[in-house]
Design a protein around this motif. Sequence first.
Motif, PDB file in Angstrom:
ATOM      1  N   GLY A   1      -6.156 -10.118  10.043  1.00 46.11           N
ATOM      2  CA  GLY A   1      -6.649  -9.190  10.910  1.00 46.11           C
ATOM      3  C   GLY A   1      -7.048  -7.823  10.018  1.00 46.11           C
ATOM      4  N   ALA A   2      -7.484  -7.873   8.856  1.00 46.68           N
ATOM      5  CA  ALA A   2      -7.987  -6.858   8.086  1.00 46.68           C
ATOM      6  C   ALA A   2      -9.147  -7.321   7.487  1.00 46.68           C
ATOM      7  CB  ALA A   2      -6.833  -6.638   6.929  1.00 46.68           C
ATOM      8  N   LYS A   3     -10.209  -6.201   7.004  1.00 49.21           N
ATOM      9  CA  LYS A   3     -11.070  -6.383   6.189  1.00 49.21           C
ATOM     10  C   LYS A   3     -10.505  -6.243   4.623  1.00 49.21           C
ATOM     11  CE  LYS A   3     -15.479  -6.066   7.021  1.00 49.21           C
ATOM     12  NZ  LYS A   3     -16.678  -5.893   7.029  1.00 49.21           N
ATOM     13  N   TYR A   4     -10.628  -7.089   3.868  1.00 51.40           N
ATOM     14  CA  TYR A   4     -10.187  -6.971   2.312  1.00 51.40           C
ATOM     15  C   TYR A   4     -11.100  -7.615   1.419  1.00 51.40           C
ATOM     16  CZ  TYR A   4      -6.997  -8.586  -1.297  1.00 51.40           C
ATOM     17  OH  TYR A   4      -6.438  -8.781  -2.544  1.00 51.40           O
ATOM     18  N   GLY A   5     -10.982  -6.850   0.192  1.00 51.60           N
ATOM     19  CA  GLY A   5     -11.942  -7.233  -0.834  1.00 51.60           C
ATOM     20  C   GLY A   5     -10.862  -6.719  -2.189  1.00 51.60           C
ATOM     21  N   ARG A   6     -11.371  -7.529  -3.201  1.00 53.17           N
ATOM     22  CA  ARG A   6     -10.636  -7.527  -4.445  1.00 53.17           C
ATOM     23  C   ARG A   6     -11.816  -7.211  -5.632  1.00 53.17           C
ATOM     24  NH1 ARG A   6      -7.288 -10.787  -8.194  1.00 53.17           N
ATOM     25  NH2 ARG A   6      -5.494  -9.506  -8.429  1.00 53.17           N
ATOM     26  N   VAL A   7     -11.691  -5.940  -6.516  1.00 54.16           N
ATOM     27  CA  VAL A   7     -12.514  -5.802  -7.372  1.00 54.16           C
ATOM     28  C   VAL A   7     -12.014  -5.275  -8.596  1.00 54.16           C
ATOM     29  CG1 VAL A   7     -14.268  -3.981  -7.980  1.00 54.16           C
ATOM     30  CG2 VAL A   7     -13.968  -4.567  -5.477  1.00 54.16           C
ATOM     31  N   GLN A   8     -12.742  -5.725  -9.889  1.00 51.72           N
ATOM     32  CA  GLN A   8     -12.089  -5.201 -10.955  1.00 51.72           C
ATOM     33  C   GLN A   8     -13.179  -4.204 -11.437  1.00 51.72           C
ATOM     34  OE1 GLN A   8     -11.888  -7.830 -14.582  1.00 51.72           O
ATOM     35  NE2 GLN A   8     -10.302  -6.787 -15.360  1.00 51.72           N
ATOM     36  N   ASP A   9     -12.875  -3.021 -11.847  1.00 45.95           N
ATOM     37  CA  ASP A   9     -13.696  -2.058 -12.053  1.00 45.95           C
ATOM     38  C   ASP A   9     -14.182  -1.817 -13.426  1.00 45.95           C
ATOM     39  OD1 ASP A   9     -11.737  -0.316 -13.778  1.00 45.95           O
ATOM     40  OD2 ASP A   9     -11.515   0.857 -11.964  1.00 45.95           O
ATOM     41  N   SER A  10     -14.981  -0.975 -13.561  1.00 48.41           N
ATOM     42  CA  SER A  10     -15.650  -1.081 -15.082  1.00 48.41           C
ATOM     43  C   SER A  10     -14.570  -0.506 -16.206  1.00 48.41           C
ATOM     44  CB  SER A  10     -16.814   0.235 -15.239  1.00 48.41           C
ATOM     45  OG  SER A  10     -16.367   1.365 -14.954  1.00 48.41           O
ATOM     46  N   PHE A  11     -13.633  -0.177 -15.701  1.00 50.94           N
ATOM     47  CA  PHE A  11     -12.602   0.131 -16.976  1.00 50.94           C
ATOM     48  C   PHE A  11     -11.463  -0.888 -16.903  1.00 50.94           C
ATOM     49  CE2 PHE A  11     -13.740   4.315 -15.341  1.00 50.94           C
ATOM     50  CZ  PHE A  11     -14.551   4.707 -16.673  1.00 50.94           C
ATOM     51  N   GLY A  12     -11.521  -2.142 -16.110  1.00 45.56           N
ATOM     52  CA  GLY A  12     -10.664  -3.182 -16.390  1.00 45.56           C
ATOM     53  C   GLY A  12      -9.582  -3.123 -15.322  1.00 45.56           C
ATOM     54  N   ILE A  13      -9.527  -2.062 -14.503  1.00 44.59           N
ATOM     55  CA  ILE A  13      -8.355  -1.913 -13.280  1.00 44.59           C
ATOM     56  C   ILE A  13      -8.745  -2.780 -12.130  1.00 44.59           C
ATOM     57  CG2 ILE A  13      -7.296  -0.196 -11.885  1.00 44.59           C
ATOM     58  CD1 ILE A  13      -6.847  -0.012 -14.818  1.00 44.59           C
ATOM     59  N   ILE A  14      -7.871  -3.423 -11.685  1.00 47.73           N
ATOM     60  CA  ILE A  14      -8.185  -4.272 -10.266  1.00 47.73           C
ATOM     61  C   ILE A  14      -7.567  -3.489  -9.170  1.00 47.73           C
ATOM     62  CG2 ILE A  14      -7.427  -6.471  -9.065  1.00 47.73           C
ATOM     63  CD1 ILE A  14      -6.951  -7.867 -12.044  1.00 47.73           C
ATOM     64  N   TRP A  15      -8.524  -3.479  -8.088  1.00 50.27           N
ATOM     65  CA  TRP A  15      -8.280  -3.019  -6.894  1.00 50.27           C
ATOM     66  C   TRP A  15      -8.262  -4.000  -5.747  1.00 50.27           C
ATOM     67  CZ3 TRP A  15      -7.356   2.305  -7.168  1.00 50.27           C
ATOM     68  CH2 TRP A  15      -7.488   3.166  -8.344  1.00 50.27           C
ATOM     69  N   GLU A  16      -7.083  -3.487  -4.825  1.00 49.30           N
ATOM     70  CA  GLU A  16      -7.174  -4.434  -3.683  1.00 49.30           C
ATOM     71  C   GLU A  16      -7.158  -3.443  -2.661  1.00 49.30           C
ATOM     72  OE1 GLU A  16      -4.702  -7.687  -3.533  1.00 49.30           O
ATOM     73  OE2 GLU A  16      -3.961  -7.626  -5.818  1.00 49.30           O
ATOM     74  N   LEU A  17      -8.539  -3.728  -1.736  1.00 45.64           N
ATOM     75  CA  LEU A  17      -8.644  -2.836  -0.625  1.00 45.64           C
ATOM     76  C   LEU A  17      -8.412  -3.446   0.683  1.00 45.64           C
ATOM     77  CD1 LEU A  17     -12.130  -1.831  -2.139  1.00 45.64           C
ATOM     78  CD2 LEU A  17     -10.138  -0.530  -2.305  1.00 45.64           C
ATOM     79  N   ASN A  18      -7.627  -2.925   1.437  1.00 45.56           N
ATOM     80  CA  ASN A  18      -7.213  -3.545   2.858  1.00 45.56           C
ATOM     81  C   ASN A  18      -7.349  -2.659   4.042  1.00 45.56           C
ATOM     82  OD1 ASN A  18      -5.775  -6.058   3.748  1.00 45.56           O
ATOM     83  ND2 ASN A  18      -4.393  -4.367   4.680  1.00 45.56           N
TER      84      ASN A  18
END
Length: 136
Positions: free
Chosen positions: A115-132
């Motif tokens: 029941g969420a909108k979700y995405g996962r990204v590795q930014d330009s510095f190599g940090i992984i972000w989970e957006l929920n």
Amino acid sequence: MKGQLTPYLSFDGNAKQALEFYKDVLGAEITGVQTFGEADYPTPPEAEDRIMHAKLTKGDISLMFSDTFPGQSVVVGNNISLTLEPESEEEIQHLYDALCKGGKPLMELEDTFWGAKYGRVQDSFGIIWELNYQKS
């Protein structure tokens, strides 16, 4: 955004043991556990007992835990990501687009079975972000 940044720890089949260990060390409470087998998601038999998502809390502190899916690997040092919980579709889209600039999407922003909108990204510095973004 709601709350604070939440560290998300990934394990290679031993998330249950890590969850119990950190619960004891921190004097925290396990506030939710879901295995891959319990999820509405196609799962091979060898992954059914692996943790898909678990949460440990103590006061204002939260840690999230997950095992990798079979075939994925954990690299110590890269097994921690940061989770943000935006409050709107516009906010999650903005964060996703901004973090993808110079980085790379690891999971496209999409609606999920939880029941969420979700995405996962590795930014330009190599940090992984989970957006929920949890929809109402």
